[in-house]
Design a protein around this motif. Structure first.
Motif, mmCIF file in Angstrom:
data_model
loop_
_atom_site.group_PDB
_atom_site.id
_atom_site.type_symbol
_atom_site.label_atom_id
_atom_site.label_comp_id
_atom_site.label_asym_id
_atom_site.label_seq_id
_atom_site.Cartn_x
_atom_site.Cartn_y
_atom_site.Cartn_z
ATOM 1 N N ASP A 13 2.439 -27.646 -58.597
ATOM 2 C CA ASP A 13 2.241 -27.459 -60.034
ATOM 3 C C ASP A 13 2.158 -28.817 -60.724
ATOM 4 N N GLU A 14 1.118 -28.992 -61.517
ATOM 5 C CA GLU A 14 0.833 -30.293 -62.118
ATOM 6 C C GLU A 14 1.957 -30.796 -63.011
ATOM 7 N N PHE A 21 3.799 -34.423 -63.030
ATOM 8 C CA PHE A 21 3.408 -35.414 -64.022
ATOM 9 C C PHE A 21 4.391 -35.525 -65.175
ATOM 10 N N SER A 43 -4.152 -29.747 -56.472
ATOM 11 C CA SER A 43 -3.075 -29.088 -57.203
ATOM 12 C C SER A 43 -3.342 -27.595 -57.362
ATOM 13 N N ILE A 56 -6.882 -29.703 -59.562
ATOM 14 C CA ILE A 56 -7.023 -31.152 -59.725
ATOM 15 C C ILE A 56 -6.930 -31.812 -58.355
#
Length: 218
Positions: free
Chosen positions: A26-27, A31, A57, A61
């Motif tokens: 999960d991004e 991040f 991702s 991504i």
């Protein structure tokens, strides 16, 4: 058990933190803390499980990850794809077994090992949370309890050298708490102001609720 420093005892750039990512991660899990800890000045890198190369991702991504998990001062493992048993993600990593083994090995030399969301399930699968207090995605609380974990329903739970966060945006709270542990409350407040992020809830630590200095940001 090794504990993180309680104050500004190191230059942040001397503290190496590796955030483990994998296909299906999960991004925001990755991040969120990356943004916070990088803003604090730590040496932070996204790393792969076994070999450098492309990682995709949860939402598609594509990243080129140049390094793999080594021997950092701090390790963060993220989640994604656990609750729905996705073909790629934290659940798949647990079933393959390689990442839990790598986590168990890295924890032996790290100051602390941390997780965001169902990354906590990977720490549990690695045997790193047995008999400890921790949190994860609320939809996986019962599964975490099945690993012999005392589940605390808070966004961040600090159990010494194991620090866990709830789902998604809780990773930013995790990053600020780790900043406070390593560099002090004043630096955490500066980072929170810089990214315009307000603490959403206190941190559970050693059986008590920690209220941060001015809640970092107003």
């Amino acid at each position: 058990m090794p504990l993180a420093h309680q104050g500004a005892t190191d230059e942040p750039g001397q503290v190496r933190i590796e955030i483990i990512v994998f296909d299906g991660f999960d991004e925001l899990d990755a991040f969120g803390p990356f943004e916070v800890l990088s803003s604090a000045g730590f040496d932070v890198e996204l790393v792969a499980v076994r070999k450098p190369g492309p990682v995709r991702s949860m939402r598609g991504i594509r990243l080129d990850i140049p390094g793999v998990l080594g021997r950092p001062d701090g390790v963060i493992v993220v989640g994604g794809g656990w609750v729905n048993r996705a073909e790629e993600g934290a659940w798949a990593q647990a079933q393959r077994g390689v990442l839990p083994e790598r986590l168990a090995d890295a924890a032996g030399s790290a100051r602390w090992t941390a997780s965001v969301c169902t990354g906590g399930m990977l720490l549990a699968a690695a045997g790193l949370l047995t008999g400890r207090s921790a949190t994860t995605n609320r939809n996986a609380y019962n599964e975490l309890r099945a690993y012999g974990v005392n589940v605390i329903e808070q966004r961040v739970v600090d159990d010494g050298d194991r620090v866990t966060a709830g789902a998604l945006s809780a990773g930013m709270d995790l990053g600020l708490w780790l900043t406070e542990r390593e560099l002090g409350a004043e630096r955490a407040a500066e980072v929170a102001t810089g990214i315009d992020f307000s603490l959403r809830s206190p941190v559970w630590k050693a059986g008590v609720i920690c209220h941060h200095q001015s809640h970092w940001a107003q």
